[in-house]
Design a protein around this motif. Structure first.
Motif, PDB file in Angstrom:
ATOM      1  N   MET A   1      23.299  58.107  15.878  1.00 24.08           N
ATOM      2  CA  MET A   1      22.679  57.061  16.817  1.00 24.08           C
ATOM      3  C   MET A   1      23.264  55.409  16.507  1.00 24.08           C
TER       4      MET A   1
ATOM      5  N   GLU B   1      21.240  52.327  20.748  1.00 21.14           N
ATOM      6  CA  GLU B   1      20.360  53.327  21.068  1.00 21.14           C
ATOM      7  C   GLU B   1      19.134  53.392  20.419  1.00 21.14           C
ATOM      8  N   GLN B   2      18.997  52.902  19.090  1.00 17.20           N
ATOM      9  CA  GLN B   2      17.709  52.573  18.329  1.00 17.20           C
ATOM     10  C   GLN B   2      16.889  51.711  19.081  1.00 17.20           C
TER      11      GLN B   2
ATOM     12  N   SER C   1      17.047  50.666  22.063  1.00 18.63           N
ATOM     13  CA  SER C   1      16.386  51.208  23.372  1.00 18.63           C
ATOM     14  C   SER C   1      15.260  52.143  23.237  1.00 18.63           C
TER      15      SER C   1
ATOM     16  N   ASP D   1      24.713  51.004  27.828  1.00 19.89           N
ATOM     17  CA  ASP D   1      24.391  52.163  26.623  1.00 19.89           C
ATOM     18  C   ASP D   1      22.832  51.906  26.546  1.00 19.89           C
ATOM     19  N   PHE D   2      22.312  50.858  26.460  1.00 16.56           N
ATOM     20  CA  PHE D   2      20.853  50.661  26.223  1.00 16.56           C
ATOM     21  C   PHE D   2      20.076  51.385  27.242  1.00 16.56           C
TER      22      PHE D   2
ATOM     23  N   LYS E   1      21.331  53.499  29.650  1.00 13.75           N
ATOM     24  CA  LYS E   1      21.264  54.917  29.609  1.00 13.75           C
ATOM     25  C   LYS E   1      20.395  55.635  28.714  1.00 13.75           C
ATOM     26  N   THR E   2      20.155  55.155  27.530  1.00 17.14           N
ATOM     27  CA  THR E   2      19.398  55.706  26.404  1.00 17.14           C
ATOM     28  C   THR E   2      17.899  55.506  27.132  1.00 17.14           C
TER      29      THR E   2
ATOM     30  N   GLU F   1      15.003  58.545  27.861  1.00 13.94           N
ATOM     31  CA  GLU F   1      13.870  58.778  27.258  1.00 13.94           C
ATOM     32  C   GLU F   1      12.657  58.675  28.119  1.00 13.94           C
TER      33      GLU F   1
END
Length: 107
Positions: A1, A5-6, A8, A45-46, A48-49, A53
């Motif tokens: 990860m 992603e973290q 997000s 990317d943010f 999408k994650t 969630e």
């Protein structure tokens, strides 16, 4: 990860929980967070994650709640709408730039 992603996942844990989860509030909070990401690919990317969630959270929630108009459902629908708008806005101007190693060469 990766770090995006973290970020997000951490953002989602608190997003909209402290105040009314209207589209306006969710959009405002998301825009404040998105400012820290300079590259469009990081923003995507943010988002999408974040979207994943929300989908996981909603799926888990639906195991115990059958009310399609409960607060959690409304929150997730509003959040998904706001994320979709952000993705569309970024995609409208996004230009894919391949890494040097992925660029086509005739050599």
């Amino acid at each position: 990860m990766n770090i995006v992603e973290q970020q997000s996942i951490e953002f989602y844990k608190n997003w909209g929980r402290a105040r009314a989860f209207t589209i306006e509030n969710l959009s405002s909070d998301l825009n404040k967070k998105m400012v820290v990401f300079k590259r469009d690919r990081d923003k995507l990317d943010f988002l999408k994650t974040l979207k994943l969630e929300i989908e996981k959270d909603l799926e888990k929630h639906r195991l115990t709640c059958t009310d399609n108009d409960c607060g959690r459902e409304k929150y997730c629908r509003n959040a998904d709408f706001v994320i979709g708008q952000e993705i569309d806005t970024i995609n409208a101007s996004f230009v894919f730039e391949p890494k040097q190693t992925e660029k086509f060469s005739v050599e």
